[in-house]
Design a protein around this motif. Structure first.
Motif, PDB file in Angstrom:
ATOM      1  N   UNK B 410       0.840  -1.206   0.000  1.00 21.22           N
ATOM      2  CA  UNK B 410       0.000   0.000   0.000  1.00 21.22           C
ATOM      3  C   UNK B 410       0.872   1.252   0.000  1.00 21.22           C
ATOM      4  N   UNK B 411       1.896   1.238   0.849  1.00 18.86           N
ATOM      5  CA  UNK B 411       2.775   2.405   0.911  1.00 18.86           C
ATOM      6  C   UNK B 411       3.499   2.575  -0.409  1.00 18.86           C
ATOM      7  N   UNK B 412       3.980   1.473  -0.910  1.00 17.96           N
ATOM      8  CA  UNK B 412       4.763   1.522  -2.131  1.00 17.96           C
ATOM      9  C   UNK B 412       3.973   2.116  -3.283  1.00 17.96           C
ATOM     10  N   UNK B 413       2.706   1.677  -3.420  1.00 15.01           N
ATOM     11  CA  UNK B 413       1.944   2.205  -4.550  1.00 15.01           C
ATOM     12  C   UNK B 413       1.492   3.630  -4.274  1.00 15.01           C
ATOM     13  N   UNK B 414       1.312   3.976  -3.008  1.00 15.71           N
ATOM     14  CA  UNK B 414       0.778   5.308  -2.705  1.00 15.71           C
ATOM     15  C   UNK B 414       1.846   6.382  -2.766  1.00 15.71           C
ATOM     16  N   UNK B 415       3.093   5.989  -2.496  1.00 20.89           N
ATOM     17  CA  UNK B 415       4.083   7.046  -2.348  1.00 20.89           C
ATOM     18  C   UNK B 415       4.376   7.722  -3.682  1.00 20.89           C
ATOM     19  N   UNK B 416       4.102   7.005  -4.790  1.00 28.04           N
ATOM     20  CA  UNK B 416       4.318   7.618  -6.095  1.00 28.04           C
ATOM     21  C   UNK B 416       3.339   8.756  -6.322  1.00 28.04           C
ATOM     22  N   UNK B 417       2.202   8.704  -5.621  1.00 28.73           N
ATOM     23  CA  UNK B 417       1.166   9.717  -5.803  1.00 28.73           C
ATOM     24  C   UNK B 417       1.383  10.911  -4.902  1.00 28.73           C
ATOM     25  N   UNK B 418       2.450  10.861  -4.081  1.00 32.69           N
ATOM     26  CA  UNK B 418       2.674  11.974  -3.163  1.00 32.69           C
ATOM     27  C   UNK B 418       2.962  13.263  -3.921  1.00 32.69           C
ATOM     28  N   UNK B 419       3.554  13.115  -5.090  1.00 31.96           N
ATOM     29  CA  UNK B 419       3.913  14.302  -5.856  1.00 31.96           C
ATOM     30  C   UNK B 419       2.670  14.984  -6.436  1.00 31.96           C
ATOM     31  N   UNK B 420       1.567  14.230  -6.487  1.00 34.33           N
ATOM     32  CA  UNK B 420       0.330  14.745  -7.068  1.00 34.33           C
ATOM     33  C   UNK B 420      -0.224  15.911  -6.232  1.00 34.33           C
TER      34      UNK B 420
END
Lengths: 325, 461, 665
Positions: B410-420
């Motif tokens: 969950x963290x791994x896939x979500x952290x890419x969206x942090x830049x959003x």
């Protein structure tokens, strides 16, 4: 002392051989080079020729341990085992899958790694010792109790969240530091502040609690009673007697990790885009560049053993009771 | 409804673990030296509170362990045909959560999607706007009623929670009000009281979930529109499996080698020490990475050998436990070796030798029972570290299978969206909260267990 | 100026939880005058150390003083602030502790540790404490103080460390020195040195000493006045001469009767039954009631009153003449059976060496000669006592005889069978014939096992008893033999007191019908009253079963009571051996003489002259050339430095290895 060091260095040889055999078995026996090639080239319908080419490019086309076709000594040396494993003993790491010289890469990348790992260690040490001394001084009070609870809570947070949280809060919202990137030279510090702060904070929970127990351990000893019976104040007892004794395990615990600082921090470096050995390793893992992983395994083992040796030596320096035999 | 039970490899080990735990509990009941420390644990407010929290996690994990294939009609010969998909009891209970899939991201309690889409209005015009969610808040005609609806449901949920809590307490007190009164008055029942208050929090949360989760996405949805709350629940089992099975698989080797090295000394000791020094000199992450990479290659090249995706992901999870076990047995082994060195000097071991008792009998009768408390403490202490390790490993892509629900994934896939912009924060927050609560409870519990069984160990672990 | 220095009134110190406190000190009054030595004597757990810690206000975290007054020259110590109290601690009151090994900071030079105290309490030398530290070192008899001050504690022997502790206490020129069992952890020869030093220092400085001990010999040697503690209270106070001449309280009187010695060989020891009551409840009756032989109806009532003066009286319902103690019946004739034709066990040239390895290749560069050529015979029905200071190799000898440690060289024949060449199964099968009883009853039994399984362990291993029921039958029999009831079977070791546990250990050893038992200091961890029970039991069993004992001990009084023959060990070798009477009354070897002279005698009228031994036991890794003892010997001759003396026979069975006697042969 010299004899001890020599003996320890000699003892390291069978261990490194063991590490080497282990990696060799993992990388070449569990899966054949053919399997690896198929994996790299994509699974479906790879021609035998493509596999052969892939292997030849990387020197995986030789026999594993015994080259029956070669002449004389080359029966042993012209093999994957000799090329890929034995050469590591000469710190000849060979080439990565992308064709770069691994030894050269490592020499270049260890400096940024050190640039964040060393400050983290020093800052962490200072912060943890101060906090734990504070808790030990107020042992048995509410300050101590809630301090320990806070430590346990901080220990319960994954390192990932420290990094993500720190980046978002200090980097993004407050805009104090650049979130990622690295520039060599005098400007580097701007990129290092944030990872160092985060690295130190994430270690506070376990570090402070661990040092506190070391302090309390010493507080209960007989010589502390003697010191009090002399009429020393609680502060003098803590700083003059307890701290000195507790520093022995603390310092030696730090010494053991000093060599491995070269390996860098996997998470911090990859999150902050710092071109150190930690991110090097992660990249290699995600690109499945086995040559680099093998090199790092070997290097890590060497540094670990070096750390053990340094620990033993540091004991003789800080503890008058210890003489190496 | 028909079904076909499925026992995955990790399921079997969990059942084994459960059997061991029950066996140990029965054994401990009859042995004072084990009962006394547990009584101390039971008298600790922290431990009992933490235990209730852990109990909830374990319950979720166990529900998620009973696997089966649902019946899907009959085949031509009239034999039952079962779905290829493997479900668990938890899936059954949380069916609405599993089935309520949106298109992509949506925020917690949202009524609309998180991204603009081109919507075709009834009149045929097309606009780019945030479309209504298919499930989240779909029961409301007017999204503006959202706040009112949530308030109403929260209130009802809290009431329900209270009722559940009261009912459970009454049930546990076997209907006797006097017992309940004592529970909240008697000073010696402080620990039970703390368990009861923690239970209240859990019951209130349960009430809220029952009232809200059916119609709202409590924690939003992820990129493919899956309910994040559901993912978090499913991740519980992964975390527990890694935290417990890892130690279970490494235990026999660590215990046997550790006490043998300490008891026999000489060459046995040399060999075992060499073994664990070698293993521990390889940096853990790299050993795991190497092993996992090799396993990936193997699995990729032998895809035919796995019956289903679930089975494959499960084997990978088990394998990860094995690898973590290989890297973590060395410290326990070293600890046990040191303790055994001390024990073999003790006079009762020498007395046994003076009677001519055989070495392995001495190991089994005099050494093993006197180091078991260390094993127990290490098992409990290691748990939280392993749960945290899973997240980091999954982040580097050498953890569990990407198809397995885990907090790390969950963290791994979500952290890419942090830049959003604006940030998609809920997956991270959910993983954080679920992990933090579990690890904190485990840490607090472990502390009490360690202090009860062997305060000296504080120095060494 | 008043003679009175320290006054304690109604002191009560409690430990542990509020709801069930342990009343460690429960109403104690005592006074200490200038220049005198007051000895608090009592068995373990009676609260005597807690009095000391209360005076210093150095109680453990759970301890608290709930009532009472402590006046030092009229100042109420308990009312001082912590900062004021710190000036008294180490200033007017110094304290030394039982464990010199752990009482010094291991990472600080001993000189600095003394200097700390000088800086705090001696303004004159605070700026430059070193000369004063060296002076203090000289005062406490440390040779070469200029160099010793820079050494670390681990470089000093136990006796030296205790001297450093005394130097720390002296730094503040204290008026009172509290010494809490200062010599318990030390060997007798070192104990004699330290006690002598304390007496000399008292003479020089005029300080008062509050000495805490469990050893009536030390009391006789040191005390001006005595206070006997029992279960948190003083039960008797008296001047030392009166106390030893006419103890009044039943407990004091029983203590004397429980002391082993040559004079008790015939009548046996008078043990005190039972154990000290737990202190975690308030007493409403006499604390000694349950164990008292002289109790009468009146004793069942209220708490006993104090009879006599505060400084010369006792706590009892009964007047002295009412206290009637029976005389123990004669148990045996005091003579052992004559030697059989053949010894049961004969060891010749027994050696146990531990290699010292050094260098890159771990080459053996030397040997620790723990046991270095020992000849020993053990006879059925008789006891050989193996005597010596710690580190002389007595325990190693015991284990090597039983093959628990494999000897490096030499022969051990048991009943004609050579044990050293036996291995594995053959040796295991023989093991039921020779057993061992250990020193520490706390660690000699697996805490996880029931007493039944503990006692039966040997039977199972040796195949004695066909079934579990049969073995249980036998275990009950054995427990009965050692004076425990059958209900002990279903309990765990920790539920028993030290003395009871030692009985269980004896029962366990007896379970396999041994013919020989090695007793490795079986009573040195026990209090006198309990020691008496165990010694009596061992003696009875020997008479009934004809057991051969090897009794390893450092306690000469026990030797005098129990042994038939004595072997004195020094640095791995036997220096003198012979019948108990010959050795104790007519010691020949200078070491034996020094050892015997160092033992404090519980009789203040005969304070003995200590033969001073220089220095400490040398390391068995590098024994001095020639006679091992020559460096410390008061009668050393040139040839002693050159060769080890041969054994020579003095008279019947009395042998000695010393050049002094070479000519007489």
């Amino acid at each position: 002392m010299m004899a001890y060091i020599v003996r320890r260095v000699l003892y390291a040889i069978p261990i490194l051989i063991g590490v080497n055999l282990l990696t060799f078995v993992l990388f070449f026996v569990v899966n054949s080079p053919d399997d690896m090639a198929r994996m790299h080239l994509g699974v479906k319908r790879v021609s035998d020729q493509a596999i052969a080419e892939w292997k030849a490019e990387r020197g995986y086309d030789k026999p594993l341990v015994w080259n029956a076709e070669a002449e004389g000594l080359a029966k042993l040396t012209d093999t994957i085992f000799f090329d890929k494993s034995v050469r590591l003993f000469a710190f000849d790491f060979g080439q990565s899958d992308s064709g770069r010289n691994i030894g050269h890469d490592i020499a270049q990348r260890m400096w940024p790694s050190l640039a964040i790992a060393v400050p983290i260690m020093l800052v962490g040490l200072a912060v943890n010792i101060s906090f734990s001394l504070l808790l030990a001084f107020f042992r048995g009070t509410y300050l101590d109790f809630w301090g320990v609870v806070l430590c346990v809570a901080m220990m319960s947070i994954s390192g990932l969240f420290y990094i993500i949280g720190g980046q978002v809060l200090l980097g993004k919202l407050l805009n104090l530091f650049p979130i990622s990137g690295y520039a060599p030279g005098p400007d580097a510090w701007r990129f290092l502040v944030l990872p160092v702060i985060i690295g130190a904070i994430s270690g506070i929970g376990s570090g402070t609690r661990w040092y506190r127990t070391l302090f309390l351990e010493e507080v209960g000893k007989d010589f502390v009673r003697t010191a009090r019976a002399k009429g020393l104040s609680e502060r003098a007892v803590l700083f003059g007697h307890v701290l000195r004794n507790a520093l022995i395990p603390i310092l030696t615990g730090v010494v053991v990790v000093i060599p491995t600082l070269f390996m860098g921090s996997l998470l911090l470096e990859s999150f902050f885009g710092i071109p150190g050995l930690g991110s090097y390793t992660i990249d290699a893992i995600s690109r499945q560049d086995f040559a680099i992983v093998r090199a790092m395994v070997f290097l890590g083992a060497v540094l670990y053993i070096l750390g053990l040796l340094l620990t033993d030596i540091s004991y003789t320096l800080v503890d008058p009771r210890v003489r190496l035999q | 409804m028909g079904f076909q039970p499925v026992v995955l490899a990790t399921d079997a080990l969990i059942y084994l673990l459960l059997a061991l735990a029950v066996g140990f509990a029965l054994y401990a009941r009859r042995h004072e030296h084990l009962r006394a420390p547990w009584r101390q644990v039971a008298g600790s407010r922290t431990a009992m509170g933490a235990l209730v929290v852990l109990g909830v996690y374990v319950l979720i994990g166990l529900l998620d362990t009973v696997h089966f294939r649902p019946l899907q009609g009959q085949d031509a010969q009239g034999r039952p045909r079962y779905a290829t998909e493997v479900l668990s009891l938890l899936d059954l209970i949380a069916a609405p959560l599993r089935e309520h899939r949106e298109k992509t991201y949506s925020a917690p309690f949202a009524t609309h999607l998180y991204m603009r889409e081109t919507i075709e209005l009834p009149d045929g015009r097309k606009v780019r706007d945030y479309p209504r969610l298919k499930w989240g808040g779909a029961h409301l005609a007017d999204p503006a009623d959202r706040a009112a609806d949530i308030t109403r449901r929260v209130a009802a949920g809290l009431m329900l929670g209270l009722v559940i809590w009261g009912g459970a307490l009454l049930l546990l007190a076997r209907g006797r009000l006097a017992r309940l009164r004592r529970l909240f008055r008697a000073p010696e029942l402080a620990a039970l009281r703390s368990a009861a208050w923690t239970g209240l929090v859990m019951a209130l949360l349960l009430g809220l979930v029952l009232n809200l989760a059916g119609v709202w996405h409590l924690l939003g949805t992820d990129k493919v529109g899956e309910d994040v709350f559901y993912q978090s629940l499913k991740s519980v089992r992964t975390g527990l499996v890694i935290g417990t099975l890892t130690t279970l698989v490494m235990l026999p080797a660590a215990v046997l080698l550790g006490i043998m090295a300490g008891y026999f000394r000489s060459w046995v000791d040399d060999v075992i020490q060499y073994l664990y020094t070698t293993l521990s000199s390889v940096p853990g992450v790299l050993l795991i990475a190497a092993a996992v990479l090799m396993m990936q290659i193997y699995m990729n090249n032998h895809q035919a050998e796995f019956n289903s995706l679930t089975e494959r992901a499960d084997l990978r999870l088990l394998f990860l436990c094995l690898i973590l076990g290989v890297t973590s047995w060395t410290s326990l082994c070293r600890l046990l070796r040191g303790e055994t060195l001390k024990l073999r000097q003790l006079e009762y071991v020498q007395a046994a030798q003076a009677f001519g008792v055989r070495h392995f009998t001495i190991l089994a009768r005099h050494v093993l029972p006197n180091v078991m408390h260390i094993v127990l403490i290490v098992v409990v202490l290691d748990f939280s570290g392993l749960v945290l390790a899973e997240a980091v490993l999954s982040y580097i892509n050498i953890g569990v299978d990407p198809n397995t629900n885990s907090w790390g994934n969950m963290i791994n896939s979500a952290r890419l969206e942090l830049a959003r912009e604006p940030v998609v924060w809920w997956s991270l927050a959910a993983a954080f909260v679920f992990m933090f609560v579990l690890v904190l409870a485990a840490n607090l519990f472990a502390d009490v267990v360690r202090d009860a069984f062997d305060p000296r160990l504080r120095e060494r672990t | 100026m008043s003679d009175l220095l320290l006054e304690v009134r109604g002191l009560r110190t409690w430990l542990g939880p509020e709801d069930q406190p342990v009343r460690a000190v429960d109403g104690v009054d005592l006074t200490l005058r200038r220049g005198e030595t007051y000895v608090l004597v009592g068995e373990s757990g009676c609260g005597k150390s807690m009095i000391a810690y209360s005076l210093m206000r150095l109680l453990p975290p759970s301890g608290r003083i709930v009532a009472g007054e402590v006046l030092l020259e009229g100042r109420a110590l308990l009312d001082l602030t912590e900062a004021e109290m710190r000036r008294e601690r180490g200033g007017s009151i110094g304290m030394i502790f039982q464990e010199p090994m752990t009482s010094l900071n291991p990472v600080m030079s001993v000189g600095r540790q003394v200097a700390e105290a000088v800086r705090l309490h001696d303004p004159e030398h605070a700026a430059n404490p070193r000369p004063r530290v060296i002076e203090l070192f000289r005062q406490v008899g440390i040779a070469d103080p200029e160099h010793r001050v820079d050494e670390y504690p681990h470089q000093l022997s136990g006796g030296m460390k205790q001297r450093v502790m005394i130097a720390i206490a002296l730094a503040g020129r204290p008026k009172v020195l509290i010494a809490d069992e200062p010599t318990t952890a030390l060997d007798v020869t070192i104990q004699a040195q330290v006690l002598e030093l304390l007496r000399d220092l008292q003479r020089e400085t005029g300080m008062a000493i509050l000495l805490i001990t469990h050893d009536l010999g030390v009391v006789a040697e040191m005390a001006d006045r005595v206070g006997v503690m029992y279960a948190g209270q003083l039960v008797e106070t008296a001047g030392v001469h009166e106390f030893f001449a006419h103890p009044r309280h039943p407990y004091s009187r029983k203590l004397f009767r429980a002391l082993p010695g040559a004079d008790k060989r015939v009548q046996g020891l008078d043990a005190i039954p039972g154990r000290v009551p737990p202190l975690d409840r308030a007493f409403t009756r006499c604390r000694f009631l349950d164990r008292c032989e002289a109790r009468q109806a009146v004793c069942e009532g209220a708490l006993p009153p104090w009879r006599g003066e505060a400084e010369d009286g006792y706590r009892c319902h009964l007047a002295v003449e009412q206290i009637a103690l029976g005389t123990p019946t004669a148990r045996d004739e005091g003579t052992a059976p004559p030697r059989a034709a053949e010894p049961l066990l004969r060891a010749r040239g027994l050696q146990v060496h531990f290699p010292i390895r050094e260098g890159v290749l771990r080459r053996v560069v030397g040997q620790v000669r723990a046991v270095d050529g020992l000849d020993i015979d053990l006879w059925p029905g008789r006891t050989l006592a193996l005597v010596g200071e710690s580190g002389c190799g007595k325990t190693t000898t015991g284990k090597a005889l039983l093959q628990l440690l494999r000897p490096t060289a030499g022969s051990v024949r048991f009943d004609g069978i050579e044990l050293t060449s036996l291995g594995g199964k053959a040796l295991r099968r023989l093991r039921h014939q020779f057993q061992i009883i250990f020193q520490d009853p706390a660690s000699s039994m697996n805490p996880r096992m029931l007493v039944e399984d503990i006692v039966a362990e040997g039977m199972v291993a040796q195949g004695i008893g066909a079934s579990r029921a049969e073995r249980r039958e036998r275990a009950i029999e054995l427990l009965d033999q050692v004076g425990l009831s059958a209900e002990a079977l279903r309990r765990y070791p920790h539920e028993f007191s030290g003395g009871q546990r030692q009985r269980i250990a004896i029962a366990r050893a007896l379970a396999v019908d041994p013919r020989l038992i090695v007793c490795d200091e079986p009573t040195s961890a026990l209090d006198v009253s309990v020691q008496a029970q165990v010694l009596n039991l061992l003696k009875e069993l020997q008479r009934e079963l004809g057991l051969a004992y090897l009794f390893i001990t450092h306690n000469i009084a026990v030797v005098a009571y129990l042994a038939d023959e004595v072997a004195v060990m020094y640095l791995g070798r036997i220096v003198e051996q012979g019948p108990v009477k010959a050795i104790l009354e007519n010691p020949a070897h200078p070491y034996t003489r020094a050892l015997l002279a160092a033992v404090p005698v519980p009789d203040p009228e005969h304070r003995r002259r200590v033969i001073r031994l220089e220095g400490d036991l040398p390391s068995p890794a590098a024994p001095p050339p020639g006679c091992h003892f020559h460096e410390r010997c008061p009668r050393v001759m040139p040839r002693c430095r050159e060769a080890y003396p041969p054994r020579c026979s003095l008279d019947a069975g009395h042998e000695v290895a010393c050049w002094l006697y070479e000519d007489e042969e």
